[in-house]
Design an enzyme around this catalytic site. Structure first.
Site, PDB file in Angstrom:
ATOM      1  N   ARG A 228       8.947  -7.182  10.800  1.00  0.00           N
ATOM      2  CA  ARG A 228       7.669  -7.103  11.518  1.00  0.00           C
ATOM      3  C   ARG A 228       6.521  -6.615  10.629  1.00  0.00           C
ATOM      4  O   ARG A 228       5.358  -6.700  10.997  1.00  0.00           O
ATOM      5  CB  ARG A 228       7.800  -6.205  12.753  1.00  0.00           C
ATOM      6  CG  ARG A 228       8.338  -6.978  13.954  1.00  0.00           C
ATOM      7  CD  ARG A 228       8.502  -6.079  15.152  1.00  0.00           C
ATOM      8  NE  ARG A 228       9.768  -5.345  15.105  1.00  0.00           N
ATOM      9  CZ  ARG A 228      10.080  -4.332  15.914  1.00  0.00           C
ATOM     10  NH1 ARG A 228       9.212  -3.922  16.823  1.00  0.00           N
ATOM     11  NH2 ARG A 228      11.253  -3.722  15.828  1.00  0.00           N
TER      12      ARG A 228
ATOM     13  N   ASN B 233     -17.361   0.367 -28.286  1.00  0.00           N
ATOM     14  CA  ASN B 233     -16.033   0.657 -28.839  1.00  0.00           C
ATOM     15  C   ASN B 233     -15.206  -0.586 -29.120  1.00  0.00           C
ATOM     16  O   ASN B 233     -14.183  -0.512 -29.783  1.00  0.00           O
ATOM     17  CB  ASN B 233     -15.257   1.583 -27.897  1.00  0.00           C
ATOM     18  CG  ASN B 233     -15.106   1.012 -26.499  1.00  0.00           C
ATOM     19  OD1 ASN B 233     -15.980   0.289 -26.024  1.00  0.00           O
ATOM     20  ND2 ASN B 233     -14.028   1.333 -25.845  1.00  0.00           N
TER      21      ASN B 233
END
Ligand SMILES: CC(C)(COP(=O)(O)OP(=O)(O)OC[C@H]1O[C@@H](n2cnc3c(N)ncnc32)[C@H](O)[C@@H]1OP(=O)(O)O)[C@@H](O)C(=O)NCCC(=O)NCCS
Length: 481
Positions: A26, A400
């Protein structure tokens, strides 16, 4: 229904068997039901935690659905767990029988049975169950709950002396039995020998062709054993999850309990309804949590810190007296007295020192920032190390990533960088250095130097009036002359 006054402490049970084999259809999920989380922990993780709190001599989980995935998770959270595989014979009776078979032969004492999808059950309620079971020398003790509306549940049938005669399923119950509000939780303490003998007699001879664990009660009673019940008024502790509606309901209730616990421990929570705190989070007294805050994982917050509003922290350590406003941080540290936000985004391995600052619209990642250093507004700092008492100007960027590799930026102490400085990593800036506004720093800067990018400024006189005639700017320019 007798009230038990416990005069002795429960002993450690011989084993807890956690049933974790169900498919949970379910949930309509590719993920096994018991791995769905509430309060920052899988449902089966909650079951294991509650069981472990009893300090049983052995802890067993019975698995079947998505076996390998479930076992991997279980062994991660409880490495000494015994795994038992349920076979094709269906039913909780068979599951417990196989769990029992995984224990050393002739195991004696108390066997507790719990479920992987009943996440709010606590160690203390289990301890009460075991204590009553052992003090009263029961063969079987079932944990029951009193519900206002017991529709759908198996009802507990009691004898005049309070002992349990049996359990009648809702669909089989008479009108009189339907009025009973005491329901079966499916959680039990058993005497090991009674359980073993009874399960050997349980068959699949019923409409569902399953081995029912409830059959053990009748068998034990017929054999002269005492079958009794411990009743809880706290229905949440015995409630299971079958679908995502229940998952959310139990998740909200667990959160309500966690938030309440912290408030009682001295944390100010302005709006409990919009505050979500994971079960492993640690808070100190006099922390203030403002509305819309979520604290996840191993987040730990020091005294006098103020968190929120609208802040999400996952595995973040926040020092005493720090404040974090409208921000998101993961796997990071925020030092004592530091300030973060509003609107800061701290990605993993951000380590902000004491009295430091990561201000508005800043993103950080893998950066160490020393005591008293400030990155106040609009920028990105990644793969960097910044010393103490440095001031990083508005709009600074650590560039970077060269498109292939990441490089580090190292900035010293007492550095002052001007607006829109770009650090083209790898690069390092010495102590006490400055940069000029708009500097593109591609070469190392010695201590005490001023780094400048010289792009000469040219003023094209009269440009606005010539090129934007009639505009408001041109009119303003004409008026200024
Ligand atoms: C770096 C800075 C602080 C230096 O200010 P200053 O004391 O006025 O500098 P100086 O007068 O000593 O200038 C030194 C030289 O650098 C040059 N220079 C200064 N700033 C420059 C810049 N941003 N870009 C290029 N050259 C610059 C000057 O023209 C001067 O050159 P010269 O010697 O050939 O005439 C200032 O120029 C600056 O960039 N301020 C912005 C600060 C800032 O961004 N604050 C907000 C932070 S959030």
């Amino acid at each position: 229904m007798g009230v038990h006054i416990l005069s002795v402490e429960a002993t450690e049970p011989a084993a807890v068997i956690v049933l974790a084999a169900g498919a949970g259809t379910r949930m309509k999920s590719a993920k096994p039901k018991i791995l769905h989380e509430i309060g920052g922990r899988s449902m089966v993780g909650h079951a294991i935690a509650a069981a472990s709190g009893l300090e049983p001599q052995k802890l067993v989980a019975v698995v079947r659905h998505e076996r390998d995935r479930v076992v991997e998770h279980l062994l991660e959270i409880a490495p000494s767990l015994i795994i038992a595989d349920q076979d094709e014979v269906p039913g909780t009776g068979r599951a417990v029988q196989l769990g029992l078979a995984a224990l050393p032969e002739h195991t004696e004492g108390t066997i507790v049975v719990t479920y992987g999808d009943v996440p709010l059950l606590t160690t203390s309620l289990l301890r009460e169950l075991v204590a009553v079971h052992e003090v009263d020398e029961n063969s079987v003790t079932v944990l029951t709950a009193l519900l206002d509306d017991a529709t759908g549940y198996g009802r507990i049938l009691r004898a005049d002396d309070g002992t349990v005669i049996g359990i009648v399923e809702h669909k089989d119950a008479t009108d009189e039995q339907l009025a009973i509000r005491e329901i079966n939780s499916g959680i039990y303490a058993f005497d090991a020998a009674v359980l073993r003998d009874a399960l050997a007699q349980v068959t699949t001879d019923n409409a569902q062709a399953e081995m029912y664990l409830t059959d053990v009660l009748g068998i034990a009673r017929r054999a002269g054993g005492r079958v009794a019940a411990v009743v809880t008024g706290d229905r949440w502790q015995v409630e299971g999850v079958n679908d995502r509606v229940q998952l959310a309901a139990l998740g909200a209730e667990m959160n309500r309990r966690i938030v309440e616990k912290w408030m009682r421990a001295g944390v100010t929570v302005i709006d409990p309804a919009t505050t979500w705190i994971g079960v492993e989070v640690a808070l100190s007294n006099d922390v203030t949590i403002k509305p819309g805050t979520q604290l996840h994982g191993l987040t730990a917050i020091g005294t006098d810190a103020i968190i929120g509003p609208d802040t999400t922290l996952t595995n973040v350590r926040v020092g005493r007296g720090a404040s974090v406003v409208r921000s998101d941080a993961t796997d990071s540290q925020i030092g004592a007295g530091a300030t973060v936000g509003p609107f800061a985004y701290l990605r993993p391995k951000t380590d902000l020192g004491e009295q430091g600052k990561i201000g508005a619209f800043y993103e950080t990642k893998n950066v160490t920032i020393g005591t008293g250093s400030k990155l106040s507004h609009l920028g990105y700092a990644g793969d960097a190390e910044i010393g103490e008492y440095t001031n990083i100007g508005c709009g600074n960027i650590t560039a970077n990533y060269d498109g292939v590799n990441k490089h580090r930026t190292v900035i010293g102490s007492h550095v002052r960088t001007s607006s829109n400085t770009v650090f083209v990593a790898p690069v390092s800036i010495g102590d006490g250095a400055y940069t000029g506004a708009g500097a593109i720093v591609r070469k190392d800067v010695p201590a005490g130097a001023l780094a400048l990018s010289i792009a000469p400024q040219r003023n094209a006189e009269g440009w606005t009036v010539a090129k934007r005639p009639g505009s408001a700017s041109a009119q303003a320019a004409e008026a200024a002359h």
